[in-house]
Design an enzyme around this catalytic site. Sequence first.
Site, mmCIF file in Angstrom:
data_model
loop_
_atom_site.group_PDB
_atom_site.id
_atom_site.type_symbol
_atom_site.label_atom_id
_atom_site.label_comp_id
_atom_site.label_asym_id
_atom_site.label_seq_id
_atom_site.Cartn_x
_atom_site.Cartn_y
_atom_site.Cartn_z
ATOM 1 N N HIS A 77 15.826 88.220 71.491
ATOM 2 C CA HIS A 77 16.554 87.031 71.952
ATOM 3 C C HIS A 77 17.100 86.254 70.760
ATOM 4 C CE1 HIS A 77 16.930 83.242 74.496
ATOM 5 N NE2 HIS A 77 16.881 82.741 73.268
ATOM 6 N N GLU A 78 16.243 85.988 69.786
ATOM 7 C CA GLU A 78 16.667 85.222 68.627
ATOM 8 C C GLU A 78 17.600 86.029 67.738
ATOM 9 O OE1 GLU A 78 16.235 82.145 68.568
ATOM 10 O OE2 GLU A 78 14.859 82.142 70.263
ATOM 11 N N HIS A 113 21.097 85.599 69.044
ATOM 12 C CA HIS A 113 21.689 84.352 68.543
ATOM 13 C C HIS A 113 22.191 84.542 67.109
ATOM 14 C CE1 HIS A 113 20.733 81.706 71.822
ATOM 15 N NE2 HIS A 113 19.418 81.827 71.694
#
Length: 265
Positions: free
Chosen positions: A65-66, A69
């Site tokens: 998820h990170e 980003h």
Amino acid sequence: MAYDRPGEPLVLGVPRAAFRPSPVFLALVALLVTSGVMAWHRFGNVRLDVFLFVVSGWLVSLCLHEYAHAVVAYRAGDRDIAHRGYLTLNPFKYTHPLLSIALPVLVVLLGGIGLPGGAVWVDRHAIPGRLRHTLVSLAGPATNVLFTLLLVAALRLGLAGGGGSGEFWAGLALLAFLQLTASVLNLLPVPGLDGGNMIQPWLNPQWRRMYDLFAPYGFIVLFALLWNPRIGGAFFGAIFAIADALGLPPDLYAAGLDLIRFWQG
């Protein structure tokens, strides 16, 4: 090709090592695979197997998820994000390891909620255009949505085809449920969370100043609201409805939540 030191090529001025998966992430993936195989075959203490499977799977998804980003921010113009270690998938590089790792895992164990966790610092001044800022914020939740759909598909195909233990499928169902809760939570327009950050660039200056004022406390406010019986009940009612629409068996992910609390029996 440019080099930073002898033998180490650069990618857009950044050492290639900044893009390699960290040993920490690779160890989490290895733990996920190993514990999954153990749960599949009911090897040893199956409750502990499922616990390791779910927790390592959740941490792997948090890293990805990170990473989503970070990689979108990098492509959008924030080249320094590579120097901060976010492209190595190392969870210990996040800005707040306690809030990013320990608290989300604790909430998973106690409440069965996929709480937003890790945080990468993005240099917004290096990224031109409001749309790019929105895409950077959208990248993480999009990863959770993708994981939700993939896990539900794997679960439905696996249950139809047979094989594996019931405990393994319960753990997989719980992982899918956690991804679903994380998807919804991350898309809520709460200041400081991804959903709020998606709309922040489009606010007028006055509303943006108010947003920035409340953003540091958005996570805490959301956490507190979820423990309110009425608000939490409404939230989980919506989550259960979406899970039913996706074909996620409620008895299965409930069994998975019971299994990961191996200390209870």
